[in-house]
Design an enzyme around this catalytic site. Sequence first.
Site, PDB file in Angstrom:
ATOM      1  N   GLU A  29       9.919 -33.643  -2.257  1.00  0.00           N
ATOM      2  CA  GLU A  29      10.477 -34.272  -3.465  1.00  0.00           C
ATOM      3  C   GLU A  29      10.943 -35.683  -3.146  1.00  0.00           C
ATOM      4  O   GLU A  29      11.951 -36.162  -3.670  1.00  0.00           O
ATOM      5  CB  GLU A  29      11.632 -33.429  -4.017  1.00  0.00           C
ATOM      6  CG  GLU A  29      11.183 -32.126  -4.634  1.00  0.00           C
ATOM      7  CD  GLU A  29      12.194 -31.577  -5.624  1.00  0.00           C
ATOM      8  OE1 GLU A  29      12.492 -32.258  -6.628  1.00  0.00           O
ATOM      9  OE2 GLU A  29      12.721 -30.478  -5.365  1.00  0.00           O
ATOM     10  N   LEU A  82      19.171 -30.558  -4.376  1.00  0.00           N
ATOM     11  CA  LEU A  82      17.929 -29.889  -3.938  1.00  0.00           C
ATOM     12  C   LEU A  82      18.036 -28.368  -3.820  1.00  0.00           C
ATOM     13  O   LEU A  82      17.372 -27.751  -2.988  1.00  0.00           O
ATOM     14  CB  LEU A  82      17.444 -30.479  -2.595  1.00  0.00           C
ATOM     15  CG  LEU A  82      17.233 -31.992  -2.559  1.00  0.00           C
ATOM     16  CD1 LEU A  82      16.748 -32.436  -1.189  1.00  0.00           C
ATOM     17  CD2 LEU A  82      16.253 -32.468  -3.636  1.00  0.00           C
ATOM     18  N   GLY A 104      10.379 -39.978  -2.495  1.00  0.00           N
ATOM     19  CA  GLY A 104       9.833 -41.093  -3.261  1.00  0.00           C
ATOM     20  C   GLY A 104       8.472 -41.484  -2.695  1.00  0.00           C
ATOM     21  O   GLY A 104       7.923 -40.830  -1.788  1.00  0.00           O
ATOM     22  N   LEU A 130       7.710 -42.222   1.513  1.00  0.00           N
ATOM     23  CA  LEU A 130       7.441 -41.079   2.389  1.00  0.00           C
ATOM     24  C   LEU A 130       6.214 -40.295   1.897  1.00  0.00           C
ATOM     25  O   LEU A 130       5.429 -39.779   2.710  1.00  0.00           O
ATOM     26  CB  LEU A 130       8.681 -40.175   2.458  1.00  0.00           C
ATOM     27  CG  LEU A 130       8.614 -39.000   3.419  1.00  0.00           C
ATOM     28  CD1 LEU A 130       8.246 -39.434   4.825  1.00  0.00           C
ATOM     29  CD2 LEU A 130       9.945 -38.243   3.440  1.00  0.00           C
ATOM     30  N   ARG A 180      11.218 -24.750  -6.147  1.00  0.00           N
ATOM     31  CA  ARG A 180      12.053 -24.775  -4.933  1.00  0.00           C
ATOM     32  C   ARG A 180      12.260 -23.362  -4.410  1.00  0.00           C
ATOM     33  O   ARG A 180      12.225 -23.112  -3.200  1.00  0.00           O
ATOM     34  CB  ARG A 180      13.402 -25.424  -5.251  1.00  0.00           C
ATOM     35  CG  ARG A 180      13.308 -26.917  -5.486  1.00  0.00           C
ATOM     36  CD  ARG A 180      14.666 -27.505  -5.847  1.00  0.00           C
ATOM     37  NE  ARG A 180      14.568 -28.937  -6.160  1.00  0.00           N
ATOM     38  CZ  ARG A 180      15.543 -29.656  -6.687  1.00  0.00           C
ATOM     39  NH1 ARG A 180      16.715 -29.087  -6.977  1.00  0.00           N
ATOM     40  NH2 ARG A 180      15.387 -30.938  -6.924  1.00  0.00           N
ATOM     41  N   GLU A 196       0.833  -1.200   0.000  1.00  0.00           N
ATOM     42  CA  GLU A 196       0.000   0.000   0.000  1.00  0.00           C
ATOM     43  C   GLU A 196       0.874   1.260   0.000  1.00  0.00           C
ATOM     44  O   GLU A 196       0.567   2.254  -0.653  1.00  0.00           O
ATOM     45  CB  GLU A 196      -0.917   0.020   1.237  1.00  0.00           C
ATOM     46  CG  GLU A 196      -1.964  -1.094   1.276  1.00  0.00           C
ATOM     47  CD  GLU A 196      -1.399  -2.452   1.684  1.00  0.00           C
ATOM     48  OE1 GLU A 196      -0.195  -2.530   2.022  1.00  0.00           O
ATOM     49  OE2 GLU A 196      -2.164  -3.432   1.668  1.00  0.00           O
TER      50      GLU A 196
HETATM   51  N1  LIG Z   1      11.073 -39.152 -10.113  1.00  0.00           N
HETATM   52  C1  LIG Z   1      10.927 -38.514  -8.985  1.00  0.00           C
HETATM   53  O1  LIG Z   1      10.274 -37.485  -8.933  1.00  0.00           O
HETATM   54  C2  LIG Z   1      11.557 -39.045  -7.764  1.00  0.00           C
HETATM   55  C3  LIG Z   1      12.121 -40.278  -7.764  1.00  0.00           C
HETATM   56  N2  LIG Z   1      12.674 -40.781  -6.639  1.00  0.00           N
HETATM   57  C4  LIG Z   1      13.174 -42.152  -6.700  1.00  0.00           C
HETATM   58  O2  LIG Z   1      12.413 -42.904  -5.759  1.00  0.00           O
HETATM   59  C5  LIG Z   1      13.221 -43.909  -5.198  1.00  0.00           C
HETATM   60  C6  LIG Z   1      13.171 -43.800  -3.672  1.00  0.00           C
HETATM   61  O3  LIG Z   1      11.840 -43.942  -3.246  1.00  0.00           O
HETATM   62  P1  LIG Z   1      11.478 -44.222  -1.737  1.00  0.00           P
HETATM   63  O4  LIG Z   1      12.224 -45.403  -1.251  1.00  0.00           O
HETATM   64  O5  LIG Z   1      10.019 -44.255  -1.657  1.00  0.00           O
HETATM   65  O6  LIG Z   1      12.146 -42.952  -1.026  1.00  0.00           O
HETATM   66  P2  LIG Z   1      11.674 -41.870   0.022  1.00  0.00           P
HETATM   67  O7  LIG Z   1      12.236 -40.560  -0.378  1.00  0.00           O
HETATM   68  O8  LIG Z   1      10.238 -41.917   0.219  1.00  0.00           O
HETATM   69  O9  LIG Z   1      12.378 -42.349   1.308  1.00  0.00           O
HETATM   70  C7  LIG Z   1      11.834 -43.328   2.188  1.00  0.00           C
HETATM   71  C8  LIG Z   1      12.543 -43.184   3.492  1.00  0.00           C
HETATM   72  O10 LIG Z   1      12.083 -42.029   4.168  1.00  0.00           O
HETATM   73  C9  LIG Z   1      12.392 -42.152   5.540  1.00  0.00           C
HETATM   74  N3  LIG Z   1      11.228 -41.895   6.384  1.00  0.00           N
HETATM   75  C10 LIG Z   1      11.241 -41.126   7.486  1.00  0.00           C
HETATM   76  N4  LIG Z   1      10.062 -41.086   8.067  1.00  0.00           N
HETATM   77  C11 LIG Z   1       9.250 -41.802   7.316  1.00  0.00           C
HETATM   78  C12 LIG Z   1       7.875 -42.095   7.428  1.00  0.00           C
HETATM   79  N5  LIG Z   1       7.134 -41.665   8.433  1.00  0.00           N
HETATM   80  N6  LIG Z   1       7.344 -42.868   6.482  1.00  0.00           N
HETATM   81  C13 LIG Z   1       8.094 -43.327   5.451  1.00  0.00           C
HETATM   82  N7  LIG Z   1       9.406 -43.057   5.303  1.00  0.00           N
HETATM   83  C14 LIG Z   1       9.978 -42.312   6.247  1.00  0.00           C
HETATM   84  C15 LIG Z   1      12.933 -43.564   5.729  1.00  0.00           C
HETATM   85  O11 LIG Z   1      14.319 -43.360   5.683  1.00  0.00           O
HETATM   86  P3  LIG Z   1      15.391 -44.302   6.423  1.00  0.00           P
HETATM   87  O12 LIG Z   1      15.313 -45.607   5.671  1.00  0.00           O
HETATM   88  O13 LIG Z   1      16.675 -43.586   6.196  1.00  0.00           O
HETATM   89  O14 LIG Z   1      14.971 -44.410   7.818  1.00  0.00           O
HETATM   90  C16 LIG Z   1      12.408 -44.267   4.496  1.00  0.00           C
HETATM   91  O15 LIG Z   1      13.180 -45.392   4.168  1.00  0.00           O
HETATM   92  C17 LIG Z   1      14.618 -43.693  -5.731  1.00  0.00           C
HETATM   93  O16 LIG Z   1      14.848 -44.609  -6.778  1.00  0.00           O
HETATM   94  C18 LIG Z   1      14.581 -42.286  -6.275  1.00  0.00           C
HETATM   95  O17 LIG Z   1      15.440 -42.134  -7.378  1.00  0.00           O
HETATM   96  C19 LIG Z   1      12.697 -40.081  -5.485  1.00  0.00           C
HETATM   97  C20 LIG Z   1      12.167 -38.825  -5.436  1.00  0.00           C
HETATM   98  C21 LIG Z   1      11.524 -38.218  -6.566  1.00  0.00           C
HETATM   99  N1  LIG Z   2      14.285 -37.801 -11.293  1.00  0.00           N
HETATM  100  C1  LIG Z   2      13.699 -36.618 -11.348  1.00  0.00           C
HETATM  101  C2  LIG Z   2      13.531 -35.821 -10.186  1.00  0.00           C
HETATM  102  N2  LIG Z   2      13.958 -36.274  -8.978  1.00  0.00           N
HETATM  103  C3  LIG Z   2      14.037 -35.436  -7.803  1.00  0.00           C
HETATM  104  O1  LIG Z   2      15.033 -34.459  -7.931  1.00  0.00           O
HETATM  105  C4  LIG Z   2      16.087 -34.719  -7.012  1.00  0.00           C
HETATM  106  C5  LIG Z   2      17.416 -34.363  -7.623  1.00  0.00           C
HETATM  107  O2  LIG Z   2      17.562 -32.980  -7.524  1.00  0.00           O
HETATM  108  P1  LIG Z   2      18.944 -32.254  -7.868  1.00  0.00           P
HETATM  109  O3  LIG Z   2      20.043 -33.102  -7.337  1.00  0.00           O
HETATM  110  O4  LIG Z   2      18.866 -30.936  -7.197  1.00  0.00           O
HETATM  111  O5  LIG Z   2      18.975 -32.114  -9.358  1.00  0.00           O
HETATM  112  C6  LIG Z   2      15.926 -36.175  -6.703  1.00  0.00           C
HETATM  113  O6  LIG Z   2      16.500 -36.568  -5.502  1.00  0.00           O
HETATM  114  C7  LIG Z   2      14.453 -36.324  -6.657  1.00  0.00           C
HETATM  115  O7  LIG Z   2      13.932 -35.779  -5.470  1.00  0.00           O
HETATM  116  N3  LIG Z   2      12.911 -34.627 -10.326  1.00  0.00           N
HETATM  117  C8  LIG Z   2      12.498 -34.161 -11.540  1.00  0.00           C
HETATM  118  O8  LIG Z   2      11.943 -33.055 -11.620  1.00  0.00           O
HETATM  119  N4  LIG Z   2      12.675 -34.900 -12.637  1.00  0.00           N
HETATM  120  C9  LIG Z   2      13.242 -36.107 -12.604  1.00  0.00           C
HETATM  121  O9  LIG Z   2      13.381 -36.725 -13.652  1.00  0.00           O
END
Ligand SMILES: NC(=O)C1=CN([C@@H]2O[C@H](COP(=O)(O)OP(=O)(O)OC[C@H]3O[C@@H](n4cnc5c(N)ncnc54)[C@H](OP(=O)(O)O)[C@@H]3O)[C@@H](O)[C@H]2O)C=CC1
Ligand SMILES: Nc1c(N[C@@H]2O[C@H](COP(=O)(O)O)[C@@H](O)[C@H]2O)[nH]c(=O)[nH]c1=O
Length: 589
Positions: free
Chosen positions: A321, A237, A323, A326, A217, A76
Amino acid sequence: MAFALGAHFSPPICKVGNISHAHADDAAYVRRAADLSEKSAGFTSPHPNFGCVIATSSGKVAGEGYLYAQGTKPAEVLAVEAGGERCRGATAYLNLEPGDCHGDHTAVSALVQAGITRAVVGIRHPLQHLRGKAVCALRSQGLQVDVLGEDLQSKVIEEARKSCLLVNAPLILRACSRVPFSVLKYAMTLDGKIAASSGHASWISSKMSRSRVFELRGRSDAVIVGGNTVRKDNPRLTARDGGGHMPMRIVLSQTLNLPEEANLWDVSDASTIVVTQRGARRNFQKFLASKGVEVVEFDILNPRDVMEYFHDRGYLSILWECGGTLAASAISSRVIHKVFAFVAPKIIGGKNAPTPVGELGMVEMSQALDLIDICYEQVGPDMLISGFLQPVPDLMPVIPSEDETFAIDPTVTPYESSVISFYKTWDPYGAFSNFSPHPIQMPDGDGNYVTWSSVEHYYQAQKFIGVNDPAAQDCVEKIKAVRSPEEAARIGRSMQRQYPDLVRSDWDSIKIDVMYRALKCKFSIYPHLNSMLLSTAGSVLVEASPHDLFWGGGREGEGLNYLGRLLMQLRSEFLGESSTSTENTCSAL
Ligand SMILES: NC(=O)C1=CN([C@@H]2O[C@H](COP(=O)(O)OP(=O)(O)OC[C@H]3O[C@@H](n4cnc5c(N)ncnc54)[C@H](OP(=O)(O)O)[C@@H]3O)[C@@H](O)[C@H]2O)C=CC1
Ligand SMILES: Nc1c(N[C@@H]2O[C@H](COP(=O)(O)O)[C@@H](O)[C@H]2O)[nH]c(=O)[nH]c1=O
């Protein structure tokens, strides 16, 4: 004490000639303020989005501004500085009620001193302690203040209000849910995989999509991943481009079984917090601390507790971001508000390849979560689908704030008032309801007194009075004849919904006055009702209807409570504390 009868009650635009034109202009400027308010996104840490556009009476923009960062000049102030002398007599359009508080009146003072005579406010401030404060302050300084959805109502106004809600969705959802606004973002192949069976995921989405993620981000306070994503991807990240806002990186890991070498432990560009289970790998915690990584322990690591913790640390907006593991846990905990899914036109297959959301325990499609306000956008070769998992709450003011109530009824002491709720006629104060069985006599168009079985009968029938259509007259007669107020309400509402053309065109602008006159009659002719009303002096009256957000107070106090307001206004008049006098509008039965 003198106060203007109806100062809060008469929708001003409805009195003037070209309503739709006036609404279109008001809506356009409010939308412009909302668009403007987002300009700092990604450059500074997320904050409430404030924009202000000042338009002269000839419809020219005199000045505009937006809040660049918390602690910088309010929108404002910037707008009036830009507008200078042209602000005199002009209208200020604000997407969000200013957050002036605790003695800071910068935004309000700027508008008043600049000579602004009217302010149009998109939405009231969602924080309870600020809501209504600036609106009230501006009104008390003599400005005409029109709040969208309250003082101005129409389709275009509703659309403009929606844009104001969306532009501050993080603030509103955070205020209502007491966790930061959370967005789950993922990139998946056309066959729904976020990585190959091996866990390899770089890259699924295109470079353009990933640039878009950097932008997302930058608009967030923090980016969250789970431990497994750290192990598999070794992500950075960061928001990359540099110069802009850098979000905090947060890792959730129960086991703390994380690598010693990881990009996230390099905190030169951005800070990292690791959130873990109490007592997990103490030595590794020490190692992280030595790298400058903060470690926070929880007794039980679940997304809701973690989000409540970051809410209390002041976080407004968080990007998940992680898997699917979580992500499922976060969705189940109801902390995710919005989803951004980048869908890449490629197929990877793989029975065990991870998917964006793990187990949610649903067994039938009817249980699936539907997105709301969905957007489809092509980003390079990919499709970005986004939408809300939880609706942005429709913020209407709470039962009048103490200040407002005091302005309506001086017997209510600010900050010490009690609340008396009424709804069903069998409630202790149920006689305040329009459905109470108290007939009234009201003059018709020719001045002849007509008896109505209840205030509700009279009110519903007035919707169709004077409309030159036999069907409208039929409605009036039907409503008049039915035995119960419930039936009167049902007929009135359903006819209005189904045949809006049968409703008198000025209904929105006169309905409060219609109700006021009916109530005045009811509480004048029944001495015991009059005594009951006067006995509530000093208390805030709220019609506790969870459904009717105009006349009632709503389930969570989100309703406008106009019925309660009118009763308080009448009470004040009966107590003789009002200087206002109105002509006699009803006859004793
Ligand atoms: N294409 C995309 O956009 C993305 C792809 N990916 C891919 O996904 C895969 C990983 O997936 P994912 O295993 O599901 O990974 P997550 O990122 O979901 O990690 C799971 C881990 O989160 C931790 N955690 C903490 N608190 C909790 C809770 N309350 N519930 C569940 N988990 C919890 C644990 O870690 P701890 O075991 O250390 O205790 C658990 O093993 C990889 O291959 C990665 O490349 C990942 C992100 C984005
Ligand atoms: N594979 C994938 C993503 N993956 C996400 O991006 C993170 C990697 O970020 P950085 O290391 O900052 O480049 C990775 O850990 C996961 O959370 N994101 C996307 O937009 N597209 C993709 O194909």
